[in-house]
Design a protein around this motif. Structure first.
Motif, PDB file in Angstrom:
ATOM      1  N   THR A   6       0.388  13.505  60.407  1.00  0.00           N
ATOM      2  CA  THR A   6       1.805  13.449  60.048  1.00  0.00           C
ATOM      3  C   THR A   6       2.421  14.831  60.253  1.00  0.00           C
ATOM      4  N   LYS A   7       3.722  14.912  60.066  1.00  0.00           N
ATOM      5  CA  LYS A   7       4.405  16.203  60.194  1.00  0.00           C
ATOM      6  C   LYS A   7       3.914  17.195  59.151  1.00  0.00           C
ATOM      7  N   GLU A   8       3.373  16.678  58.047  1.00  0.00           N
ATOM      8  CA  GLU A   8       2.849  17.539  56.985  1.00  0.00           C
ATOM      9  C   GLU A   8       1.401  17.955  57.228  1.00  0.00           C
ATOM     10  N   GLY A   9       0.832  17.520  58.361  1.00  0.00           N
ATOM     11  CA  GLY A   9      -0.534  17.905  58.688  1.00  0.00           C
ATOM     12  C   GLY A   9      -1.606  17.053  58.058  1.00  0.00           C
ATOM     13  N   LEU A  10      -1.256  15.836  57.621  1.00  0.00           N
ATOM     14  CA  LEU A  10      -2.230  14.925  57.017  1.00  0.00           C
ATOM     15  C   LEU A  10      -2.797  14.018  58.092  1.00  0.00           C
ATOM     16  N   ALA A  11      -4.109  14.138  58.367  1.00  0.00           N
ATOM     17  CA  ALA A  11      -4.746  13.340  59.408  1.00  0.00           C
ATOM     18  C   ALA A  11      -5.099  11.964  58.851  1.00  0.00           C
ATOM     19  N   LEU A  12      -4.477  10.932  59.398  1.00  0.00           N
ATOM     20  CA  LEU A  12      -4.668   9.579  58.893  1.00  0.00           C
ATOM     21  C   LEU A  12      -5.789   8.848  59.615  1.00  0.00           C
ATOM     22  N   LEU A  41       4.876   6.662  67.082  1.00  0.00           N
ATOM     23  CA  LEU A  41       4.976   5.266  66.654  1.00  0.00           C
ATOM     24  C   LEU A  41       4.794   5.151  65.138  1.00  0.00           C
ATOM     25  N   PHE A  42       3.865   5.931  64.591  1.00  0.00           N
ATOM     26  CA  PHE A  42       3.680   5.943  63.132  1.00  0.00           C
ATOM     27  C   PHE A  42       4.942   6.446  62.436  1.00  0.00           C
ATOM     28  N   GLU A  43       5.564   7.481  63.010  1.00  0.00           N
ATOM     29  CA  GLU A  43       6.779   8.039  62.407  1.00  0.00           C
ATOM     30  C   GLU A  43       7.928   7.031  62.493  1.00  0.00           C
ATOM     31  N   SER A  44       8.015   6.291  63.597  1.00  0.00           N
ATOM     32  CA  SER A  44       9.035   5.243  63.718  1.00  0.00           C
ATOM     33  C   SER A  44       8.810   4.160  62.667  1.00  0.00           C
ATOM     34  N   HIS A  45       7.532   3.866  62.421  1.00  0.00           N
ATOM     35  CA  HIS A  45       7.206   2.879  61.390  1.00  0.00           C
ATOM     36  C   HIS A  45       7.650   3.375  60.018  1.00  0.00           C
ATOM     37  N   ARG A  46       7.468   4.676  59.775  1.00  0.00           N
ATOM     38  CA  ARG A  46       7.911   5.256  58.504  1.00  0.00           C
ATOM     39  C   ARG A  46       9.428   5.113  58.340  1.00  0.00           C
ATOM     40  N   LYS A  47      10.162   5.413  59.400  1.00  0.00           N
ATOM     41  CA  LYS A  47      11.621   5.308  59.335  1.00  0.00           C
ATOM     42  C   LYS A  47      12.058   3.861  59.115  1.00  0.00           C
ATOM     43  N   SER A  48      11.333   2.930  59.722  1.00  0.00           N
ATOM     44  CA  SER A  48      11.640   1.518  59.520  1.00  0.00           C
ATOM     45  C   SER A  48      11.456   1.131  58.059  1.00  0.00           C
ATOM     46  N   LEU A  49      10.388   1.629  57.438  1.00  0.00           N
ATOM     47  CA  LEU A  49      10.157   1.352  56.014  1.00  0.00           C
ATOM     48  C   LEU A  49      11.263   1.963  55.154  1.00  0.00           C
ATOM     49  N   ASP A  50      11.685   3.180  55.521  1.00  0.00           N
ATOM     50  CA  ASP A  50      12.758   3.843  54.765  1.00  0.00           C
ATOM     51  C   ASP A  50      14.053   3.041  54.854  1.00  0.00           C
ATOM     52  N   LEU A  51      14.339   2.521  56.054  1.00  0.00           N
ATOM     53  CA  LEU A  51      15.549   1.722  56.226  1.00  0.00           C
ATOM     54  C   LEU A  51      15.481   0.430  55.409  1.00  0.00           C
ATOM     55  N   GLU A  52      14.296  -0.160  55.333  1.00  0.00           N
ATOM     56  CA  GLU A  52      14.123  -1.371  54.528  1.00  0.00           C
ATOM     57  C   GLU A  52      14.403  -1.080  53.055  1.00  0.00           C
ATOM     58  N   LYS A  53      13.922   0.078  52.579  1.00  0.00           N
ATOM     59  CA  LYS A  53      14.169   0.455  51.184  1.00  0.00           C
ATOM     60  C   LYS A  53      15.668   0.654  50.933  1.00  0.00           C
ATOM     61  N   ILE A  54      16.333   1.346  51.875  1.00  0.00           N
ATOM     62  CA  ILE A  54      17.775   1.572  51.731  1.00  0.00           C
ATOM     63  C   ILE A  54      18.517   0.244  51.734  1.00  0.00           C
ATOM     64  N   HIS A  55      18.098  -0.665  52.618  1.00  0.00           N
ATOM     65  CA  HIS A  55      18.738  -1.986  52.694  1.00  0.00           C
ATOM     66  C   HIS A  55      18.584  -2.734  51.368  1.00  0.00           C
ATOM     67  N   GLU A  56      17.395  -2.675  50.793  1.00  0.00           N
ATOM     68  CA  GLU A  56      17.161  -3.362  49.518  1.00  0.00           C
ATOM     69  C   GLU A  56      18.003  -2.748  48.409  1.00  0.00           C
TER      70      GLU A  56
END
Length: 399
Positions: free
Chosen positions: A121-127, A158-173
């Motif tokens: 991740t951008k924070e340096g966490l290897a997933l 792609l992982f970061e895009s997935h994160r943004k998609s989750l964030d948008l879902e939270k905002i939508h809710e």
């Protein structure tokens, strides 16, 4: 065999992995294209996108292997994630002290070669990693190594895009919850105000009925003013209630015969249509799939407004048309009425706005309700108008 060490930021790393919900949806078609490309570039039998959980190594994407996961303690990738910025390359696992006794080396799939680039991740966490494996020892060229790193960067994006998609879902809710709460408050307030106003109206009528012998003309005039005010307030409350009931959950969709809907609206307004020589024109219109209640409400408002704001200089003509726009319908309601001043074109869709402040009919909620309905149905609405000549209201509805 040497067990993989645990990263110093393990708790934070696992929290990030689970918050991204990457383990919830397997497999991933976009990642499958990348693993296939990694195999082609590096000339290996197997390629994987792995995710390292607390006890397991899960294959988010795989090429050349059937198993879905392995134990973490035998995973090559569990070693790789300890150096998030560096690729782990094992040219001959059968000669490497860390891996030569590993069951994945001694048994199927008989790993001899491994190259894995951590996915961070951008924070340096290897997933996990993007890795390639082979059953024979191998050495990658500098070009192959750089290509594998580039593919790993693409997976990270792609992982970061997935994160943004989750964030948008939270905002939508959150927005939906706020919207629902606002509508509930508006409905409750309007409903609670309606009952006392009805009582006031009743008392005023009773007072007016009994005042002819005890009160003078001026008092009766004041009572009439009060009655008119409560009537306006009651109308306003009914409009607010109607507006609040228009929720984001549209009515059940069905096949709607538009010509029948228009004819029903004409029948409701038949006395004034005949007395004022109003002409409502529509040709052969399609049957559309939408919410009948919502669609009828919009047309009834638009035709009603055309009648209400007709010009005194000429008989009113209203024309209704529907155009097929591939994935949506375009509905147009045109008239030759008073028209709207250009400076007010954006205002007319706002709640409580009235183009003619002198006109005492209505409370200015009709077009606001129309806009809310159309937006809820996935369309849009706008107006083109020339002041003194007429207006054309247009709205779209998805097929």
């Amino acid at each position: 065999m040497k067990n993989p060490p645990t990263p110093s930021n393990e708790a934070e790393r696992l929290k990030e992995l689970h918050s991204l919900k990457l383990l919830d949806n397997l497999p991933d078609e976009d990642l499958d294209l990348i693993t296939k490309l990694a195999t082609d570039i590096c000339g290996t039998e197997i390629s994987l996108v792995t995710l390292i959980d607390s006890d397991t190594q899960v294959f988010k994407s795989k090429f050349g292997i059937k198993v879905e996961q392995t134990s973490r303690d035998v995973a090559f990738c569990a070693h790789a994630i300890n150096t998030p910025d560096k690729m782990l390359i094992v040219n001959d696992a059968t000669q490497d002290e860390r891996f030569k006794n590993n069951p994945l080396v001694r048994e199927d799939p008989n790993i001899a070669f491994y190259a894995g680039m951590p996915l961070s991740t951008k924070e340096g966490l290897a997933l996990g990693t993007l890795c390639v494996l082979d059953s024979k020892p191998k050495v990658l060229s500098a070009s192959q190594i750089e290509s594998l790193k580039s593919l790993a960067k693409l997976v990270e994006r792609l992982f970061e895009s997935h994160r943004k998609s989750l964030d948008l879902e939270k905002i939508h809710e959150q927005l939906k919850l706020h919207k629902d709460q606002t509508e509930e408050v508006a409905y409750t307030i309007a409903h609670d105000l309606k009952n006392p106003l009805d009582s006031i109206q009743g008392f005023l009528e009773l007072l007016q009925y009994e005042s002819h012998t005890s009160l003078g003309e001026e008092a009766r005039e004041y009572i009439e003013y009060a009655k008119q005010s409560t009537q306006k307030m009651t109308s306003l409350i009914y409009e607010i209630l109607a507006f609040a009931k228009v929720t984001s959950q549209c009515d059940k969709k069905e096949k709607v015969d538009v010509e029948v809907v228009i004819q029903n609206i004409i029948d409701l307004n038949l006395p004034i249509i005949r007395s004022e020589n109003i002409e409502i024109e529509f040709g052969k219109l399609p049957i559309i799939n939408t919410s009948k209640i919502s669609f009828s409400s919009v047309l009834r408002n638009l035709i009603g407004n055309a009648i209400k704001y007709r010009s005194k200089e000429r008989p009113l003509k209203v024309k209704i048309s529907i155009k097929d726009k591939l994935d949506e319908w375009l509905i147009e309601v045109s008239d030759n009425g008073k028209g709207v001043e250009e400076r007010n074109l954006e205002k007319i869709f706002k709640p409580f706005y009235k183009e003619n402040k002198i006109n005492t009919d209505g409370v200015g909620m009709g077009l606001a309700t129309c806009k809310k309905i159309i937006l809820n149905l996935g369309g849009k609405i706008w107006v083109d108008s020339e002041f003194g000549q007429g207006s054309k209201f247009s709205f779209t509805m998805p097929k």
